[in-house]
Design a protein around this motif. Sequence first.
Motif, mmCIF file in Angstrom:
data_model
loop_
_atom_site.group_PDB
_atom_site.id
_atom_site.type_symbol
_atom_site.label_atom_id
_atom_site.label_comp_id
_atom_site.label_asym_id
_atom_site.label_seq_id
_atom_site.Cartn_x
_atom_site.Cartn_y
_atom_site.Cartn_z
ATOM 1 N N MET A 1 3.009 -1.080 4.071
ATOM 2 C CA MET A 1 2.360 0.174 4.247
ATOM 3 C C MET A 1 3.243 1.327 4.306
ATOM 4 N N GLY B 1 3.977 5.609 4.553
ATOM 5 C CA GLY B 1 3.236 6.840 5.203
ATOM 6 C C GLY B 1 4.622 7.701 5.588
ATOM 7 N N CYS C 1 0.868 -1.272 -0.087
ATOM 8 C CA CYS C 1 -0.033 0.021 -0.011
ATOM 9 C C CYS C 1 0.767 1.211 0.027
ATOM 10 N N ASP D 1 1.448 5.542 -0.791
ATOM 11 C CA ASP D 1 1.216 6.704 -1.145
ATOM 12 C C ASP D 1 1.545 7.228 -2.603
ATOM 13 N N LYS E 1 -6.858 4.530 6.454
ATOM 14 C CA LYS E 1 -5.787 3.786 6.192
ATOM 15 C C LYS E 1 -5.487 2.557 7.038
ATOM 16 N N ILE F 1 -2.552 4.422 -2.326
ATOM 17 C CA ILE F 1 -3.469 5.283 -1.482
ATOM 18 C C ILE F 1 -3.136 6.805 -1.332
ATOM 19 N N ASP G 1 -0.159 8.754 10.008
ATOM 20 C CA ASP G 1 -0.038 7.671 9.348
ATOM 21 C C ASP G 1 0.618 6.507 10.279
#
Length: 848
Positions: free
Chosen positions: A588, A590, A302, A304, A572, A516, A595
């Motif tokens: 993930m 962030g 995932c 940004d 998120k 995302i 985040d």
Amino acid sequence: MIQEKELVRGLSTAEAERRLKTFGLNELSHKKRVSPIIIFFSQFNDFMVWVLMTATVISGLMGEKADAITILIIIIINGILGFIQEFKTEKSLEALKSLAAPTCKVYRDGNVQVISAKNLTLGDIIILESGDRVPADGELVQCNSLMVDESLLTGESVGVNKGLGKKESNLYMGTTVLKGKGLIKVTQVGMKTEMGNIANLLQNIEEEKSPLKERLESLGKVLVFICLGICAVVTALGILRGNDLAEMFLLGVSLAVAAIPEGLPAIVTVSLALGVSRMLKRNALVRKLPAVETLGCTSVICSDKTGTLTQNKMTVKEVYMNERIYNVNQEKLPSNPMLARAFVFCNDTNYNFGEKDVEKALYGDPTETALIKLFFREIGALRGFLSMSHRVYDIPFDSSRKMMSVIVKENGKETCYIKGAPERLLERCSHIYEEGKVKTLTYQKKKQIISFVEAMSNRALRCLAAAYKDSNLERGEDLEKNLIFIGVAGIIDPPRPEVKDAVLRCRLAGIKPIMITGDHKNTAYAIAKELNICNTIDQVMTGEEIEVISDKELFSKVQKTRVFARVSPSHKLRIVKAFKKNSNIVAMTGDGVNDAPAIKEADIGVSMGVSGTDVTKEASSMILMDDNFATIVAAVEEGRTIYSNIRKFIRYLLSCNLGEVLTMFLASIFYLPTPLAPIQILFVNLATDGLPAIALGVDPADKDIMKQKPREKTESVFSRGLTEKIMVRGSLIGVCTLLSFLVGIHFGFDLNTSRTLALSTLVMSQLIHVFECRSERHSIFEIKFLTNPYLVIAVCTSITMLCLILYVPFLSKIFHTTALTIGQWLIVLFFSGTIALINSVYLYIKVK
């Protein structure tokens, strides 16, 4: 009170250096490092080494002085190799820790500078923003809606509101800014801070152990008992047959030392540390060693959009105002001083006052610098208007509000400027500024603006709207109501050129790349489609849609969704949980403080090294030094390679050890003379177990490693047929070694010559097998030898060592060997090479 001029100037570089010498570095005292001498001698603090040294002493007392000295030399050489491994690992981890050291923004010589937190000194003016970790104790000299988490010191989880001239004006090292911004003047550094009082507690925190290392340590204990049992049987049977008691004792100890893979956990640590160093060269800084294992299991990334999938080089391409869209590159913008003021004043860009070139002088968020670059000329004196002295109040950008507001004082008059997501601003606007006049904003006009924004978003533009207000400027929530809409800027951030290939590699590797972003649905879709992350708009989901569905429905929808747009940090967290519930291993990314919960929840939390806040970095397992999506994919590949290499040397070590034990065990069972002397067994352990195994730890990845599906996180290291490979190949090594010994006996060679045949067959079998271990899917014929020069050097070194003990008379006498003839070498090569050849042909045919 500090004067404004002094505030933005800060210390001079010369003064800062003088104070650093006086007050010392801003760091807590470190745990005393283990000296290299202690590391070296710790290599001999091992039960098996002590047993072997005892056996050496006994051997020496019984007149076998040459054997005793040689065994002692072998022990020392093994200790040196172990020391080199451990020392290099310690150095690597120390280097990584120093790279992970926090940084902070300060005023020095009148400019904002990013420096290492350890170089802070008394009197420095630190700039703090939401998500920053306070790097030293200090006193507030300027603040705006500042709230700090002091739970690290107080245990209270409720944030503390800070303000000037009161008890709460002090800030402490290690605490975290939850929201707002401010300036603090450093009053204490290092061990004199409040954090210094609990420094001893921090020193006692132990390094996390790799789960794989723990499993292998448990396995090692089991193998120790099995090997000791077999060695005891071999020794007992030898004694029962009337062999010399001392010789059989030394044989049993030597076999145990050679058979037990006591170095397996150490080699795992070395392999992980070397892998982490390689990742760093690819701009991925791993903060937690166990994360390296998990990386190889990653099935969902995932990411940004801004700065990670895109270049983060924002430029304003289109502007909507006066009922039409202007293309900045093709036509001149009409004068609109209110729009220019809104985008320049409602902006947190930093400005280097010593730099005359505006392009070079601006630094900060790329979106905000893009707005400054386009609109500042209409205002004029940029330097003056960017000074904090003209901003009298502000409400910082908040991801849930998606807006930022400032009140600026010009010529004695206050005006509030607001920028943010167009749909959020339009909700709060009652009027519109067009062609120098303020008009009522009708419902139809709002629909028209929204249609223009959607058209800009469809062209992958990030849209930011601007509004203002020059009356009823009450501080608080009502400030952002009854606004006057001005216009919209459409900003382009092109995709990174290398990301498209990285996305393709993800797909081939069975990994789902997920975008995302807080951007508009259409903007996100346009970029995602260009990068082949998604194909249709149906694969895009918005934060508003997430808001109205249950976790159970989200769990179902994430399986087909590839882009999440207009999402908040709370969304998120739900997205990560939904993917994990679908049995995915999630990475993930962030950067903001909000985040951190999602990053911590993910299996692999990835923070941004360039734009990430300290809190996010603290919560993450890995930091991207270049904020690049392709770096995550490279790290996943490296994680797979490391795990693959660990399997390689486990396969190699255990196969070889099994072959050694089996050779001696079968000879004992069938009442044969011992095929190997104790000193020869120790030589095999030195020549074949150490260097080749370590060289396998730096083996390059299989060319198709990113075309395999991710492995399960709970998968055993011995899965996918590894146990079978170890048992079969180890048995073949043992049987072939014993057969070469029997051939020697059959042809009437003396015992030393027959043992030399067995020793050479065992060594050559293992050195050929090390090349087989380089791949589980490809035969020796398909692997290029020179792709791992370290392995070639290690094998050549081992062969040279074998030749030395065969052909140098002094060494030959010590190791009880004889010089082999060409005919005898053919026997060795037949038994050591035939099985490897058959195995490789079988694998080649099977794969084809």
